[in-house]
Write a protein that holds these residues in place. Structure first.
Motif, PDB file in Angstrom:
ATOM      1  N   SER A 100       0.837  -1.212   0.000  1.00  0.00           N
ATOM      2  CA  SER A 100       0.000   0.000   0.000  1.00  0.00           C
ATOM      3  C   SER A 100       0.868   1.256   0.000  1.00  0.00           C
ATOM      4  O   SER A 100       0.544   2.246  -0.674  1.00  0.00           O
ATOM      5  CB  SER A 100      -0.937   0.004   1.210  1.00  0.00           C
ATOM      6  OG  SER A 100      -0.234   0.098   2.418  1.00  0.00           O
ATOM      7  N   HIS A 103       2.248   1.720  -3.506  1.00  0.00           N
ATOM      8  CA  HIS A 103       1.219   2.217  -4.431  1.00  0.00           C
ATOM      9  C   HIS A 103       0.962   3.707  -4.224  1.00  0.00           C
ATOM     10  O   HIS A 103       0.941   4.485  -5.191  1.00  0.00           O
ATOM     11  CB  HIS A 103      -0.082   1.435  -4.227  1.00  0.00           C
ATOM     12  CG  HIS A 103      -1.221   1.965  -5.039  1.00  0.00           C
ATOM     13  ND1 HIS A 103      -1.324   1.737  -6.397  1.00  0.00           N
ATOM     14  CD2 HIS A 103      -2.287   2.745  -4.699  1.00  0.00           C
ATOM     15  CE1 HIS A 103      -2.407   2.341  -6.857  1.00  0.00           C
ATOM     16  NE2 HIS A 103      -3.016   2.951  -5.843  1.00  0.00           N
ATOM     17  N   GLU A 104       0.777   4.114  -2.959  1.00  0.00           N
ATOM     18  CA  GLU A 104       0.380   5.493  -2.665  1.00  0.00           C
ATOM     19  C   GLU A 104       1.476   6.503  -2.974  1.00  0.00           C
ATOM     20  O   GLU A 104       1.192   7.617  -3.430  1.00  0.00           O
ATOM     21  CB  GLU A 104      -0.021   5.611  -1.189  1.00  0.00           C
ATOM     22  CG  GLU A 104      -1.325   4.918  -0.865  1.00  0.00           C
ATOM     23  CD  GLU A 104      -1.630   4.907   0.624  1.00  0.00           C
ATOM     24  OE1 GLU A 104      -0.960   5.641   1.376  1.00  0.00           O
ATOM     25  OE2 GLU A 104      -2.531   4.157   1.038  1.00  0.00           O
ATOM     26  N   HIS A 108       0.960   5.192  -7.808  1.00  0.00           N
ATOM     27  CA  HIS A 108      -0.246   5.962  -8.169  1.00  0.00           C
ATOM     28  C   HIS A 108       0.053   7.387  -8.636  1.00  0.00           C
ATOM     29  O   HIS A 108      -0.531   7.836  -9.635  1.00  0.00           O
ATOM     30  CB  HIS A 108      -1.224   5.991  -6.985  1.00  0.00           C
ATOM     31  CG  HIS A 108      -2.505   6.671  -7.305  1.00  0.00           C
ATOM     32  ND1 HIS A 108      -3.455   6.124  -8.150  1.00  0.00           N
ATOM     33  CD2 HIS A 108      -3.000   7.885  -6.916  1.00  0.00           C
ATOM     34  CE1 HIS A 108      -4.464   6.954  -8.257  1.00  0.00           C
ATOM     35  NE2 HIS A 108      -4.229   8.026  -7.526  1.00  0.00           N
ATOM     36  N   SER A 113      -2.662   4.186 -11.464  1.00  0.00           N
ATOM     37  CA  SER A 113      -3.227   2.841 -11.532  1.00  0.00           C
ATOM     38  C   SER A 113      -4.037   2.511 -10.280  1.00  0.00           C
ATOM     39  O   SER A 113      -3.940   3.188  -9.255  1.00  0.00           O
ATOM     40  CB  SER A 113      -2.109   1.804 -11.703  1.00  0.00           C
ATOM     41  OG  SER A 113      -1.182   1.899 -10.640  1.00  0.00           O
ATOM     42  N   GLU A 114      -4.817   1.444 -10.353  1.00  0.00           N
ATOM     43  CA  GLU A 114      -5.623   0.987  -9.228  1.00  0.00           C
ATOM     44  C   GLU A 114      -4.762   0.149  -8.276  1.00  0.00           C
ATOM     45  O   GLU A 114      -3.808  -0.508  -8.714  1.00  0.00           O
ATOM     46  CB  GLU A 114      -6.799   0.151  -9.727  1.00  0.00           C
ATOM     47  CG  GLU A 114      -7.822   0.933 -10.520  1.00  0.00           C
ATOM     48  CD  GLU A 114      -8.469   2.036  -9.690  1.00  0.00           C
ATOM     49  OE1 GLU A 114      -8.849   1.772  -8.538  1.00  0.00           O
ATOM     50  OE2 GLU A 114      -8.575   3.172 -10.204  1.00  0.00           O
ATOM     51  N   PRO A 115      -5.111   0.132  -6.984  1.00  0.00           N
ATOM     52  CA  PRO A 115      -4.335  -0.646  -6.001  1.00  0.00           C
ATOM     53  C   PRO A 115      -4.223  -2.131  -6.342  1.00  0.00           C
ATOM     54  O   PRO A 115      -3.197  -2.754  -6.090  1.00  0.00           O
ATOM     55  CB  PRO A 115      -5.117  -0.444  -4.701  1.00  0.00           C
ATOM     56  CG  PRO A 115      -5.867   0.829  -4.882  1.00  0.00           C
ATOM     57  CD  PRO A 115      -6.193   0.903  -6.334  1.00  0.00           C
ATOM     58  N   ILE A 116      -5.286  -2.720  -6.943  1.00  0.00           N
ATOM     59  CA  ILE A 116      -5.275  -4.149  -7.263  1.00  0.00           C
ATOM     60  C   ILE A 116      -4.172  -4.476  -8.273  1.00  0.00           C
ATOM     61  O   ILE A 116      -3.530  -5.529  -8.199  1.00  0.00           O
ATOM     62  CB  ILE A 116      -6.657  -4.615  -7.800  1.00  0.00           C
ATOM     63  CG1 ILE A 116      -6.663  -6.111  -8.085  1.00  0.00           C
ATOM     64  CG2 ILE A 116      -7.046  -3.830  -9.044  1.00  0.00           C
ATOM     65  CD1 ILE A 116      -6.480  -6.989  -6.887  1.00  0.00           C
ATOM     66  N   VAL A 117      -3.938  -3.560  -9.203  1.00  0.00           N
ATOM     67  CA  VAL A 117      -2.883  -3.779 -10.209  1.00  0.00           C
ATOM     68  C   VAL A 117      -1.514  -3.739  -9.540  1.00  0.00           C
ATOM     69  O   VAL A 117      -0.665  -4.619  -9.765  1.00  0.00           O
ATOM     70  CB  VAL A 117      -2.967  -2.709 -11.327  1.00  0.00           C
ATOM     71  CG1 VAL A 117      -1.817  -2.893 -12.316  1.00  0.00           C
ATOM     72  CG2 VAL A 117      -4.307  -2.779 -12.030  1.00  0.00           C
ATOM     73  N   THR A 118      -1.298  -2.729  -8.722  1.00  0.00           N
ATOM     74  CA  THR A 118      -0.011  -2.588  -8.033  1.00  0.00           C
ATOM     75  C   THR A 118       0.269  -3.779  -7.140  1.00  0.00           C
ATOM     76  O   THR A 118       1.350  -4.383  -7.207  1.00  0.00           O
ATOM     77  CB  THR A 118       0.013  -1.308  -7.170  1.00  0.00           C
ATOM     78  OG1 THR A 118      -0.235  -0.183  -7.997  1.00  0.00           O
ATOM     79  CG2 THR A 118       1.374  -1.145  -6.495  1.00  0.00           C
ATOM     80  N   GLN A 329      -4.600  -3.622  -0.841  1.00  0.00           N
ATOM     81  CA  GLN A 329      -5.432  -2.614  -1.505  1.00  0.00           C
ATOM     82  C   GLN A 329      -5.955  -1.561  -0.525  1.00  0.00           C
ATOM     83  O   GLN A 329      -6.452  -0.520  -0.944  1.00  0.00           O
ATOM     84  CB  GLN A 329      -6.610  -3.300  -2.194  1.00  0.00           C
ATOM     85  CG  GLN A 329      -6.174  -4.221  -3.319  1.00  0.00           C
ATOM     86  CD  GLN A 329      -7.342  -4.924  -3.955  1.00  0.00           C
ATOM     87  OE1 GLN A 329      -8.189  -4.300  -4.591  1.00  0.00           O
ATOM     88  NE2 GLN A 329      -7.400  -6.229  -3.783  1.00  0.00           N
ATOM     89  N   ASP A 331      -5.524   1.477   2.242  1.00  0.00           N
ATOM     90  CA  ASP A 331      -4.527   2.539   2.324  1.00  0.00           C
ATOM     91  C   ASP A 331      -3.642   2.330   3.552  1.00  0.00           C
ATOM     92  O   ASP A 331      -3.999   1.626   4.498  1.00  0.00           O
ATOM     93  CB  ASP A 331      -5.198   3.918   2.368  1.00  0.00           C
ATOM     94  CG  ASP A 331      -6.106   4.069   3.572  1.00  0.00           C
ATOM     95  OD1 ASP A 331      -5.612   4.393   4.657  1.00  0.00           O
ATOM     96  OD2 ASP A 331      -7.333   3.856   3.408  1.00  0.00           O
TER      97      ASP A 331
END
Length: 434
Positions: A100, A103-104, A108, A113-118, A329, A331
């Motif tokens: 997470s 991603h953040e 992102h 991109s969406e969290p599920i992809v990362t 996914q 945060d």
């Protein structure tokens, strides 16, 4: 590989296995909020984020086993339950938290991109590394860690020498205690009992079979990792404090985006426009190596439970990564909030087990283990319940326990029981000899 090089590579790998999402995001905000009390906050933070974890590595060097050996003096059943709880916590909280954070902060903002992809790509790569675990120490120690440390030293060095040192007033009433409790969130004490076993098994796979050689190597590598963590943590806290009047960070005190924005602001102020790129790479690498260490340690343990079954290792690794994809996914802040009551429950027991395992045998008998761990468990319950149940009756109980107002109600009772049990035991021994 000569011995000195082996120690350095293992030490760098240990540092990197420890240094994950929380280790990078927590210290700057801690310093920012501590302001002119940053030195005292640093001392508290070092106790739970450096000293205790490195003692955990030294305990591993002494025990030469797995996490099961940390708690077996209490009882075999307790040790199995403790290990399972710790590994479940590890793969459901700190491991997904690394995804997470990546991603953040790193993915992102650049790709949207969406969290599920990362999290899917992230834990796919983690699984690849875990299934090729014989190469973990070398790759992390030789290549990833030096790059992580180089970026950190650039941010800290430039930050300390270029800042105007205009600190904000401290927002903490008890800076040392605030530092100690924030150190819980790094998960480093739990990390020590998890990744210490990873290092021992990895060394065996590399052909280091002598107990004496492993003990010396792990102790020296642990010292190197500890020095590295101390320098980086102190530097990040200091930079966060020194930039207090130069960077405005919006949001609540415990908000994950506030942590991210502060770190991004510091990296931009120190490294310029390329700072965001460096920060993205730094976050990704630091988080990734920690996730690899956690999933590997968990897979190692369940492999041992099922008679060294490689199938059990592979299945556990896959399950650990699937859990990481799901929870990753969420945060960063949500995972921190969920983790806090859990840490209040498991962290005190972990700290006590580490301390007892580094003490000489004569001060850490089975009776001492059982009495001290039981006492710690009982007196940490109110600290845990504080985050789960609200009520005046609980507050009345907590008011009678020293240090409970600081969420450290277990400390004095554990020390008193340790002293009493040892004193009684030595008194009886002396009477027998008389």
């Amino acid at each position: 590989m000569n011995k000195t090089k082996e120690i350095l590579v293992t030490g760098f790998a240990l540092f990197s296995l420890f240094f994950g999402a929380g280790n990078l995001l927590l210290p700057p905000l801690l310093g920012y909020n501590a302001g002119d009390d940053w030195f005292w906050v640093t001392i508290g933070f070092m106790i739970t984020a450096v000293l205790i974890p490195i003692l955990g590595i030294l305990a591993h060097a002494r025990l030469q086993g797995t996490m099961y050996d940390f708690a077996k003096k209490v009882s075999p059943v307790f040790s199995i339950v403790y290990c399972v709880i710790v590994y479940i916590i590890s793969i459901t909280l700190p491991s997904p938290r690394t995804a997470s954070a990546t991603h953040e902060i790193a993915i992102h903002p650049l790709f949207g991109s969406e969290p599920i992809v990362t999290s899917s790509i992230y834990f796919g790569l983690v699984l690849l590394f875990v299934l090729n675990r014989s190469r973990i120490l070398n790759f992390i120690g030789k290549y990833l860690t030096p790059f992580i440390v180089l970026i950190l030293f650039l941010v800290i060095g430039i930050g300390l020498f270029s800042s105007g040192i205009g600190m904000n007033p401290s927002s903490f009433e008890t800076p040392i205690v605030s530092g100690i409790l924030e150190g819980y969130q790094t998960f480093d004490a739990i990390g020590a009992v998890v990744v210490g076993g990873v290092v021992i098994i990895s060394l065996q796979l590399k052909g280091v079979s002598s107990q004496t050689d492993k003990k010396e190597l792990i102790r020296k590598a642990g010292l190197i990792a500890g020095i590295g963590l101390f320098i980086i943590y102190a530097g990040l806290i200091a930079v966060g404090a020194f930039y207090g009047s130069e960077i405005f960070v919006d949001g609540a005190l415990d908000n994950d985006m506030q942590r991210a924005n502060l770190l991004r602001g510091i990296s931009l102020a120190t490294l310029g426009t390329i700072g965001n790129t460096f920060l993205s790479v730094l976050i990704s690498l630091a988080c990734f190596t920690t996730a690899v260490g956690i999933v590997t340690g968990t897979a190692d343990y369940f492999k041992g439970l099922f008679k060294e079954s490689n199938t059990a290792y592979t299945i556990t690794a896959i399950i650990g990564c699937l859990i990481g994809i799901g929870i990753g996914q969420l945060d960063f802040h949500s995972i921190v909030v969920i983790a806090l009551p859990v840490l209040m429950f498991i962290y005190p027991i972990t700290i006590v087990l580490i301390l007892l395992n580094v003490l000489p045998e004569k001060y850490a008998s089975k009776l001492v283990f059982r009495c001290v761990v039981l006492t710690t468990f009982i007196f940490s319950i109110p600290d845990f319940l504080k985050f789960v149940v609200k009520g005046e009756s609980l507050e009345v109980v907590r008011n009678f326990i020293p240090l409970s107002q600081y969420s450290l109600g277990w400390v004095l009772p554990a020390i008193v029981v340790f002293v009493l049990v040892n004193g009684t035991k030595h008194s009886l021994t002396n009477r027998i000899h008389e």
